[in-house]
Scaffold this active site. Structure first.
Site, PDB file in Angstrom:
ATOM      1  N   LYS A  31       8.797   0.120   5.066  1.00 18.94           N
ATOM      2  CA  LYS A  31       8.203   1.396   4.672  1.00 18.94           C
ATOM      3  C   LYS A  31       9.298   2.298   4.150  1.00 18.94           C
ATOM      4  CE  LYS A  31       4.961   4.789   6.203  1.00 18.94           C
ATOM      5  NZ  LYS A  31       3.771   4.887   7.010  1.00 18.94           N
TER       6      LYS A  31
ATOM      7  N   VAL B  85       4.620   1.199   1.344  1.00 16.82           N
ATOM      8  CA  VAL B  85       4.882   0.077   2.242  1.00 16.82           C
ATOM      9  C   VAL B  85       4.943  -1.205   1.402  1.00 16.82           C
ATOM     10  CG1 VAL B  85       4.056  -1.262   4.216  1.00 16.82           C
ATOM     11  CG2 VAL B  85       3.764   1.228   4.192  1.00 16.82           C
TER      12      VAL B  85
ATOM     13  N   GLY C  74       0.831  -1.199   0.000  1.00 15.83           N
ATOM     14  CA  GLY C  74       0.000   0.000   0.000  1.00 15.83           C
ATOM     15  C   GLY C  74       0.860   1.240   0.000  1.00 15.83           C
ATOM     16  N   ARG C  75       0.210   2.354  -0.225  1.00 15.95           N
ATOM     17  CA  ARG C  75       0.959   3.611  -0.199  1.00 15.95           C
ATOM     18  C   ARG C  75       0.097   4.724   0.356  1.00 15.95           C
ATOM     19  NH1 ARG C  75       3.245   5.076  -5.637  1.00 15.95           N
ATOM     20  NH2 ARG C  75       3.953   2.937  -5.623  1.00 15.95           N
ATOM     21  N   GLY C  76       0.735   5.616   1.051  1.00 21.80           N
ATOM     22  CA  GLY C  76       0.038   6.787   1.567  1.00 21.80           C
ATOM     23  C   GLY C  76       0.615   8.020   0.911  1.00 21.80           C
ATOM     24  N   GLY C  77       0.444   9.163   1.548  1.00 22.39           N
ATOM     25  CA  GLY C  77       0.873  10.411   0.949  1.00 22.39           C
ATOM     26  C   GLY C  77       2.376  10.594   0.929  1.00 22.39           C
ATOM     27  N   MET C  78       3.098   9.899   1.787  1.00 19.73           N
ATOM     28  CA  MET C  78       4.533  10.174   1.870  1.00 19.73           C
ATOM     29  C   MET C  78       5.386   8.922   1.916  1.00 19.73           C
ATOM     30  SD  MET C  78       5.054  11.189   5.800  1.00 19.73           S
ATOM     31  CE  MET C  78       4.843   9.962   7.050  1.00 19.73           C
TER      32      MET C  78
ATOM     33  N   ASP D  83      -1.207  11.327  14.894  1.00 20.10           N
ATOM     34  CA  ASP D  83      -1.816  11.032  13.587  1.00 20.10           C
ATOM     35  C   ASP D  83      -2.682   9.781  13.681  1.00 20.10           C
ATOM     36  OD1 ASP D  83      -2.329  11.566  10.920  1.00 20.10           O
ATOM     37  OD2 ASP D  83      -0.539  10.541  10.182  1.00 20.10           O
TER      38      ASP D  83
HETATM   39  N1  LIG Z   1       3.252  -3.241   9.306  1.00 18.99           N
HETATM   40  C1  LIG Z   1       2.417  -3.314   8.264  1.00 18.99           C
HETATM   41  N2  LIG Z   1       1.997  -4.521   7.813  1.00 18.99           N
HETATM   42  C2  LIG Z   1       1.143  -4.596   6.767  1.00 18.99           C
HETATM   43  N3  LIG Z   1       0.646  -3.523   6.112  1.00 18.99           N
HETATM   44  C3  LIG Z   1       1.016  -2.304   6.515  1.00 18.99           C
HETATM   45  C4  LIG Z   1       1.931  -2.129   7.598  1.00 18.99           C
HETATM   46  N4  LIG Z   1       2.110  -0.791   7.770  1.00 18.99           N
HETATM   47  C5  LIG Z   1       1.364  -0.175   6.847  1.00 18.99           C
HETATM   48  N5  LIG Z   1       0.696  -1.065   6.076  1.00 18.99           N
HETATM   49  C6  LIG Z   1      -0.219  -0.741   4.957  1.00 18.99           C
HETATM   50  O1  LIG Z   1       0.468   0.066   4.032  1.00 18.99           O
HETATM   51  C7  LIG Z   1      -0.405   1.070   3.508  1.00 18.99           C
HETATM   52  C8  LIG Z   1       0.295   2.392   3.407  1.00 18.99           C
HETATM   53  O2  LIG Z   1       0.617   2.863   4.678  1.00 18.99           O
HETATM   54  P1  LIG Z   1       1.054   4.366   4.894  1.00 18.99           P
HETATM   55  O3  LIG Z   1       1.331   4.545   6.347  1.00 18.99           O
HETATM   56  O4  LIG Z   1       2.120   4.715   3.935  1.00 18.99           O
HETATM   57  O5  LIG Z   1      -0.202   5.200   4.454  1.00 18.99           O
HETATM   58  P2  LIG Z   1      -1.471   5.693   5.264  1.00 18.99           P
HETATM   59  O6  LIG Z   1      -1.258   5.579   6.737  1.00 18.99           O
HETATM   60  O7  LIG Z   1      -2.666   5.009   4.693  1.00 18.99           O
HETATM   61  O8  LIG Z   1      -1.570   7.182   4.832  1.00 18.99           O
HETATM   62  P3  LIG Z   1      -0.629   8.379   5.243  1.00 18.99           P
HETATM   63  O9  LIG Z   1       0.335   8.592   4.156  1.00 18.99           O
HETATM   64  O10 LIG Z   1      -1.578   9.500   5.368  1.00 18.99           O
HETATM   65  O11 LIG Z   1       0.065   8.004   6.529  1.00 18.99           O
HETATM   66  C9  LIG Z   1      -1.639   1.079   4.380  1.00 18.99           C
HETATM   67  O12 LIG Z   1      -2.698   0.607   3.589  1.00 18.99           O
HETATM   68  C10 LIG Z   1      -1.380   0.096   5.472  1.00 18.99           C
HETATM   69  O13 LIG Z   1      -2.508  -0.727   5.649  1.00 18.99           O
HETATM   70 MG   LIG Z   2       0.160   5.111   7.897  1.00 17.35          MG
END
Ligand SMILES: Nc1ncnc2c1ncn2[C@@H]1O[C@H](COP(=O)(O)OP(=O)(O)OP(=O)(O)O)[C@@H](O)[C@H]1O
Ligand SMILES: [Mg+2]
Length: 346
Positions: free
Chosen positions: A53, A38, A31-35, A147
């Site tokens: 990450k 993962v 998955g990916r978020g704004g910054m 957050d």
């Molecule tokens: N330890 C982990 N194990 C499995 N999946 C994970 C883990 N950490 C994060 N993820 C998944 O990776 C994705 C991206 O996470 P990320 O923290 O980059 O983005 P976010 O929290 O959705 O948004 P933001 O960028 O606003 O923080 C999410 O969908 C999350 O479910």
């Molecule tokens: Mg996150």
């Protein structure tokens, strides 16, 4: 690493799959978020699966962020708690900050809510209790999450029918709001959702664990109703609402809930930290009590919390002030609520 990192976080999803970053082999994007992006990856030294990450390269160039990332990763890694994703390593390789942590199979609460809509009360309370426990443990280490939002709550399968889900909180110290005091980037853009941000974070006042109480309140509100307490068409109006608008009662958005739950949510979402619960466990203990009030002969929460919840990590905090909080100023026109019609969310 073998990749350039230049495709983070907005490049091709599979650009790094199959490559090595530090001593990790990237297996798949999760998955990916704004910054950050993962990945599921393999720690080549130990042969175990991890979540890796990789933070966007511009964050590594921001000195404030780097320092905070290093400090808060260390603090988060030191917290051993069943509801906090264990951090294995935080480091830097070829100008890219990375964090390796336990891979949690399942989905995050954002995805769960998007898929299923509002959760049954018992499920919502079980999830809230686990997040609260994680947050109070962090607060006991003087670490404020800042957050708390559904995307940072990972929901894995539990062990048995008494515990159908095991919840992990993640992303301590990784808030984009730490890029600057106001949360705006150098190009003046707010990154990240504003749905869960506490009033004192918006106004730049000092924050403590009670800002996480507020955000957890917003998350609980959403798990129960399908939408966060404040929805506005415009970011400025949303910021205004967090600071000054009374949150709509929970029961307006989801009629039929035990009546005591309204008061509990209202207290968690109080504008001033000193009117909120002192700890997250105190909040969810009252929430659970109110949710099950009918089973206990109507012994629900009636506005005031009793403050006898476990895990109150701030025993030395003075009692909250009595009397109603001061009235907010009248909102400017641009901050008035936008009525979308159609009543409560589905
Ligand atoms: N330890 C982990 N194990 C499995 N999946 C994970 C883990 N950490 C994060 N993820 C998944 O990776 C994705 C991206 O996470 P990320 O923290 O980059 O983005 P976010 O929290 O959705 O948004 P933001 O960028 O606003 O923080 C999410 O969908 C999350 O479910
Ligand atoms: Mg996150």
């Amino acid at each position: 690493m073998t990749g350039s990192g230049a495709d983070l976080p907005s490049g091709r999803p599979s650009g790094l799959v199959g490559r090595d970053v530090a001593h990790y082999r990237i297996d798949a994007e999760v998955g990916r978020g704004g910054m950050a992006v993962v990945y599921r990856a393999t720690d080549l030294r130990l042969g175990r699966t991890v979540a890796l990450k990789l933070l966007a390269p511009e964050l590594a160039r921001n000195d404030t962020f780097r320092k905070r990332f290093a400090h808060e990763s260390r603090v988060a890694a030191a917290i051993d708690h069943p509801n906090i994703v264990p951090v294995f390593e935080a480091g830097e390789t070829e100008g890219l900050l990375y964090i390796a942590m336990r891979y949690v199979p399942g989905q995050d609460l954002r995805a769960l809510l998007d898929r299923t809509g509002p959760l049954p009360v018992a499920t919502a309370v079980r999830i809230a209790v686990q997040v609260a426990s994680a947050l109070d443990a962090a607060h006991a280490h003087d670490l404020v999450h800042r957050d708390v939002k559904p995307g940072n709550v990972l929901v894995a399968e539990g062990t048995d029918s008494d515990r159908p889900e095991h919840v992990y909180l993640t992303d301590f110290g990784l808030t984009k709001k730490s890029l600057s005091l106001t949360g705006f980037t150098s190009v003046g853009q707010f990154v990240g959702t504003l749905d869960y941000v506490a009033p004192e974070q918006i106004s730049g006042r000092p924050v403590d664990g009670r800002c996480d109480v507020y955000s957890l309140g917003c998350v609980v509100y959403e798990t129960l109703t399908g939408a966060p307490p404040f929805r506005r068409d415009d970011d400025m109006a949303l910021l205004w609402a967090h600071q000054y608008d009374p949150p709509p009662p929970l029961s307006d958005a989801r009629p039929g809930l035990p009546p005591g739950m309204d008061g509990v949510l209202a207290k968690a979402l109080a504008k001033a930290p000193e009117y909120r619960f002192d700890s997250c466990m105190e909040f969810v203990t009252e929430l659970r009590r109110a949710a099950t009030a009918e089973d206990h002969g109507g012994d629900g929460v009636r506005g005031e919390a009793r403050g006898d919840g476990p895990g109150d990590v701030r025993g030395d905090v003075p009692p909250p002030p009595t009397g109603p909080p001061p009235p907010p100023p009248a909102p400017p026109l641009w901050a008035l609520p936008v009525f979308r019609g159609g009543g409560p969310p589905p």
